[in-house]
Design an enzyme around this catalytic site. Structure first.
Site, short mmCIF file in Angstrom:
data_model
loop_
_atom_site.label_atom_id
_atom_site.label_comp_id
_atom_site.label_asym_id
_atom_site.label_seq_id
_atom_site.Cartn_x
_atom_site.Cartn_y
_atom_site.Cartn_z
N SER A 1 41.41 -34.51 -15.67
CA SER A 1 42.51 -33.77 -16.24
C SER A 1 42.62 -34.02 -17.74
CB SER A 1 43.78 -34.17 -15.50
OG SER A 1 44.67 -33.11 -15.42
N ASP B 1 41.98 -24.19 -9.53
CA ASP B 1 42.73 -25.32 -10.04
C ASP B 1 44.00 -24.81 -10.72
OD1 ASP B 1 43.71 -27.49 -11.69
OD2 ASP B 1 41.72 -28.41 -11.55
N HIS C 1 43.56 -29.53 -7.66
CA HIS C 1 43.29 -30.02 -9.01
C HIS C 1 42.20 -31.09 -8.98
CE1 HIS C 1 43.78 -31.03 -13.10
NE2 HIS C 1 44.46 -32.14 -12.91
#
Length: 514
Positions: A229, A456, A484
């Site tokens: 991320s 995502d 995700h």
């Protein structure tokens, strides 16, 4: 629910309040690809500093002590201000999970945020990492500056921060907008007021420089890294600043560092809408949430109507608190990062329709790392806010927000207006970073694997495509799926590609589709 409450937050949600995604409980990956030593030949010694005035930091040796369940902990000293390294210093918290098998080196990991604690991520062990990584690497996590136990920033007291989180993120009347702005300014001004000079020195660039000092303290000539991320932005920034120090890098759930605040918010709103649409279709077709809706359109209508109702009449919960529109928004968002959380969302929506906000509040609490008594387990959201505004201090004037509604509601009928109001987030935030985030190319770096997931919600797939193209040595691996991040999510193709590169040095085929 216990899994969500125990999880650490990963990623940024660019709205009124700093948000985050949930690190997911993952299944063990496949076969061990077999270790290949990662120590490169040639290149500068591990402790050689980029400039002589940083010598005292690069010559550090970590003093490990036992902590948690067989892990080792240490403190790393870094300069508060890299422009004045002889001045004030701060300490970073570092945690190492020793390799269980044939060790080939250290693997530094970061779960994202910005603001999430890397020490907790590393300590998660098999929850987050496959067997081959745990066997062959010392998994090293650090809390980036300003986060967790690394000189944490503080922007608001708990009571004020609860008010900030709970307020309606989509104000409509002049009075509501005035209160919204007052709360926003209290956050913006509170970081400097409560944290002093530290508030101006928690940028991504500074954390990337800290990572190179950590690399030297670990005795590694090159840094091996797995970032998820926002951790992909941190890793890409490191690669740009220290390309010759890049070892085996994997960036999973990639951020596109070229995007400005508006483009990021607009595209993320679309990503969350895409995830919500997938949930709504599954919910309607399963027959397991008939009270929420019999079609995807009915499910969306239920949620929009419910949020409007909660805005005017907050729902009671079992612990005496009341679920506000802000709480409800984050409770819903918390469940969209992984399909396994969708049944919780259906149950939470069903009980909320019956006037009980307890489950949505628990989800919001997990999202914010908030305890039931109104205290917080960490400073994750405050650090998120400070780091985000240092990296990009853009703020849209409040009077111009309604002009953004059309584009944002087109991107996301459910979340669009919240994201539009989020463009005001950095209003009143005065600290400025010494260095702006660099343009990313990382010329001369070893292959950098970038993983993207097609649906995502938080880091849309095309961000991974973009980052892989920006990196001169980028290698794209695509996962077709929901949720995700892609590694350790039950896709053996992705796991084999990631572990094969990190452990054995086998570079995946660029464009590999899993």
């Amino acid at each position: 629910m216990r899994r969500i409450v125990a999880a650490v937050a990963l990623l940024a949600v660019v709205v009124l309040v700093a948000g985050g995604t949930l690190v997911l409980t993952r299944a063990s990956s496949g076969e061990d690809p077999g270790p290949t030593p990662v120590t490169p030949t040639g290149g500068p010694p591990a402790a050689r500093p980029p400039s002589p005035d940083l010598t005292r930091f690069y010559s550090q040796h970590l003093t490990w002590s036992g902590c948690r369940d067989g892990d080792r902990c240490a403190r790393l000293r870094v300069p508060l201000d890299y422009l004045h390294p002889a001045g004030r210093t701060i300490e970073l918290s570092v945690l190492e999970v020793p390799a269980t098998g044939s060790r080939i080196g250290s693997l530094v990991v970061n779960p994202g945020g910005p603001g999430a604690a890397g020490t907790s991520f590393a300590a998660g062990g098999s929850t987050y990492f496959g067997g081959p990584l745990l066997a062959h690497f010392d998994i090293v996590g650090f809390d980036p500056r300003g986060t967790g136990a690394s000189s944490p920033v503080d922007c608001l007291g708990d009571r004020a921060f609860n008010a900030y989180l709970s307020y309606d993120p989509d104000p409509s009347t002049p009075s509501e907008i005035a209160t919204f702005r007052r709360l926003q300014l209290s956050m913006a001004r509170g970081c400097s007021r409560r944290s002093g000079a530290l508030a101006a020195h928690v940028s991504t660039v500074e954390s990337a420089r800290d990572m190179d000092i950590l690399r030297a303290a670990l005795g590694d000539r090159r840094l091996n890294y797995l970032g998820a991320s926002y951790g992909t932005k941190l890793g890409a920034t490191y690669a740009q600043l220290f390309a010759h120090r890049v070892g085996r890098f994997v960036l999973d759930g990639a951020v596109d560092p070229r995007l400005g605040a508006r483009a990021t918010a607009l595209q993320q709103a679309a990503g969350f809408q895409r995830a919500f649409d997938s949930y709504a279709a599954a919910c309607a077709s399963s027959g397991g949430c008939l009270t929420v809706g019999k079609s995807a359109e009915q499910v969306e209508h239920t949620v929009v109507r419910l949020l409007a109702t909660i805005t005017s009449r907050p729902l009671p919960t079992s612990d005496g608190r009341h679920l506000t529109a802000g709480n409800a928004f984050y409770g819903i968002a918390a469940t969209l990062y992984n399909r396994s959380y969708w049944p919780l969302l259906s149950e939470a929506l069903s009980t909320a329709q019956q006037g009980d906000g307890t489950l949505l509040m628990k989800l919001a609490d997990a999202y914010a790392e908030r305890n039931a008594d109104g205290t917080f387990q960490s400073n994750f959201l405050e650090a998120f806010y400070d780091i985000s505004c240092l990296d990009d201090p853009y703020s849209l004037p409040y009077s111009q927000v309604p002009g953004q509604f059309g584009a944002f509601e087109k991107a996301s009928p459910v979340f669009g207006r919240v994201y539009a109001w989020g463009l005001t987030s950095c209003d009143g935030f005065a600290p400025r970073a010494d260095e702006r985030p660099p343009v990313i190319h990382a010329a001369g770096a070893q292959p950098i694997v970038v993983v993207g997931t097609t649906r995502d919600p938080a880091t849309p797939y095309h961000w991974a495509v973009a980052l892989s193209h920006q990196l001169d040595s980028g290698v794209l691996v695509s996962r077709d799926g929901d949720g995700h991040t892609g590694y350790h999510e039950g896709n053996a193709c992705v796991d084999d590609a990631v572990e094969g590169y990190l452990v054995a040095g086998v570079v995946p085929r660029n464009g590999l589709s899993c």
